[in-house]
Write an enzyme that holds these catalytic residues in place. Structure first.
Site, PDB file in Angstrom:
ATOM      1  N   LYS A 198       8.381  -4.235  -9.798  1.00 29.27           N
ATOM      2  CA  LYS A 198       8.148  -5.051  -8.600  1.00 29.27           C
ATOM      3  C   LYS A 198       9.441  -5.784  -8.211  1.00 29.27           C
ATOM      4  O   LYS A 198      10.374  -5.853  -9.003  1.00 29.27           O
ATOM      5  CB  LYS A 198       7.031  -6.071  -8.846  1.00 29.27           C
ATOM      6  CG  LYS A 198       5.748  -5.483  -9.412  1.00 29.27           C
ATOM      7  CD  LYS A 198       4.966  -4.618  -8.427  1.00 29.27           C
ATOM      8  CE  LYS A 198       3.608  -4.295  -9.039  1.00 29.27           C
ATOM      9  NZ  LYS A 198       2.827  -3.301  -8.321  1.00 29.27           N
TER      10      LYS A 198
HETATM   11  C1  LIG Z   1       1.257  -3.440  -9.003  1.00 26.42           C
HETATM   12  C2  LIG Z   1       0.106  -3.767  -8.147  1.00 26.42           C
HETATM   13  C3  LIG Z   1      -1.051  -4.356  -8.664  1.00 26.42           C
HETATM   14  C4  LIG Z   1      -1.330  -4.505 -10.133  1.00 26.42           C
HETATM   15  O1  LIG Z   1      -0.361  -5.139 -10.863  1.00 26.42           O
HETATM   16  P1  LIG Z   1      -0.195  -4.838 -12.436  1.00 26.42           P
HETATM   17  O2  LIG Z   1       0.721  -5.894 -12.891  1.00 26.42           O
HETATM   18  O3  LIG Z   1       0.370  -3.470 -12.557  1.00 26.42           O
HETATM   19  O4  LIG Z   1      -1.547  -4.934 -13.054  1.00 26.42           O
HETATM   20  C5  LIG Z   1      -2.048  -4.733  -7.775  1.00 26.42           C
HETATM   21  N1  LIG Z   1      -1.923  -4.523  -6.444  1.00 26.42           N
HETATM   22  C6  LIG Z   1      -0.836  -3.938  -5.921  1.00 26.42           C
HETATM   23  C7  LIG Z   1      -0.761  -3.751  -4.441  1.00 26.42           C
HETATM   24  C8  LIG Z   1       0.203  -3.526  -6.746  1.00 26.42           C
HETATM   25  O5  LIG Z   1       1.279  -2.926  -6.216  1.00 26.42           O
END
Ligand SMILES: *Cc1c(COP(=O)(O)O)cnc(C)c1O
Length: 393
Positions: A198
């Protein structure tokens, strides 16, 4: 004696371009981590140490929310956010059809009813379509700030009215803003993820719940730690989902770089825009993403639309160009939601996007030469197929 096996060596891939390269980010901050990590190691404050508190305060300020509550990952952040505002059985929750499955999964795991809605040509929740799906049972709408650009939060608030909760899935949008709101600071509650890829990523899993409501923050804080207010005093049935202290220390250091890294993504997006306009001026079916007026996009992903995607994807792979599809199927057409009985046609625009979207390499530090290579390979992949004359045997 060993047998000699003659094999054809794989064709060397000249200058492969990775989809994502985190090494430069890591190298840039590593020296700043020695002291904070030493501190954690010397005090053994591995769980809910003071570094978590500190990061939570910094990240709340950054996001324009009063509170941030660090949790184990973004999926837990969604689940804890939903539980903290009391979503459950009998509540209808509107979710964009094109999102990472976790958004829909969290709705289903809290026992609520999933209501997929359609999106616009910028991949974001369409307020008009949302308005048509609101019923007397609608309790929440989840604005997913997909690919790094915020959903139209002001319009969504208008169409759902004051009695429906506005929840943000801000996993892909740290640092983004729109209509004067910052990602994570626009809704009643927000969830974000610090998954390594991210925009603000930890050295492992992490996430946070954001809110400006004191009671929601307090409940989220309890829920992430077994519903406890003190040790062994359990007020709610919660869970164990806490942001690791070592990860909080990483995130505090990375947060100081986030705006600069997002600016690098933004410059790369502008460069892609210019290269694509030049390469595909005569191919209107290849559509570049755009930054909307009044919005600051943070380009978590750079997603184009292309014809002939399977062939284009194959050609990119053969040339060593990393790429992805986010996401190949809308949430209502996945095996996990088949029992809910949604069919094709539930969200026509999201369904059409799913067949054409292609995410190109995007990360802080991607070079102009790498981007030129991506676009020229894309150009030959798209036009090569379209212009090659049919071979009659
Ligand atoms: C990455 C993501 C999640 C979940 O996050 P994690 O840390 O992988 O559990 C939820 N919603 C969106 C839109 C994402 O890109």
């Amino acid at each position: 004696m060993t047998e000699t096996v003659l094999t054809t060596p794989p064709a060397p891939q000249q200058n492969p371009v990775p989809f994502l390269d985190l090494q430069a980010q890591t190298d840039e901050i590593l020296h700043e981590l020695r002291d904070p990590w030493d501190q954690v190691l010397r005090t053994s404050g591995f769980v809910l140490g003071p570094e978590v508190d500190r990061f939570e305060r910094e990240f709340a300020v950054y996001s324009g929310a009063r509170h941030a509550v660090g949790v184990g990952n973004g999926t837990d952040a969604l689940e804890i956010a939903f539980a903290a505002v009391g979503l459950g059985q009998g509540d209808e929750v509107i979710v964009p059809a094109n999102t990472f499955f976790a958004t829909a999964e969290a709705v289903l795991r809290c026992g609520a009813t999933l209501v997929p809605a359609d999106v616009d040509d910028d991949f974001l929740l369409d307020p008009q379509d949302v308005a048509e799906r609101v019923t007397a049972r609608t309790r929440a709408v989840v604005a997913v700030h997909l690919y790094g650009q915020m959903a139209p939060v002001a319009r969504l608030r208008e169409v759902v009215g004051p009695d429906v909760l506005l929840v943000e899935d801000a996993a892909q949008s740290q640092g983004a803003s729109r209509d004067g709101f910052r990602s994570g600071g626009a809704g009643d509650v927000a969830a974000t993820s610090f998954y390594p890829g991210k925009n603000l990523g930890a050295f492992g899993d992490g996430g946070a719940v954001l809110t400006s409501a004191d009671d929601v923050a307090q409940r989220a804080r309890r829920l992430r730690n077994h519903g406890g207010i003190g040790r062994y005093e359990h007020l709610d049935v919660g869970t164990n989902s806490r942001l690791d202290t070592l990860q909080a220390a990483v995130l505090s250091v990375k947060l100081t770089r986030l705006d600069a890294w997002n600016a690098q993504r933004s410059a790369a997006a502008a460069r892609y825009g210019a290269l694509l306009a030049e390469a595909f001026g005569d191919v209107p079916e290849v559509v570049a993403p755009r930054e909307l007026p009044g919005a600051a996009h943070v380009w978590h992903l750079y997603v184009v639309r292309t014809p002939d995607r399977p062939a284009v994807s194959e050609a990119l792979a053969a040339a060593g160009i990393g790429h992805g599809i986010h996401y190949p199927a809308p949430v209502h057409l996945l095996p996990a939601t088949a029992h809910l009985g949604f069919g094709p046609g539930t969200a026509p625009r999201a369904e059409a996007h799913a067949d054409r979207i292609l995410s190109l390499p995007m990360f802080p530090g991607i070079t102009p030469a790498q981007q030129e290579r991506v676009v020229s390979t894309l150009r030959s992949a798209v036009t090569g197929r379209r212009e090659r004359p049919a071979v009659v045997v």
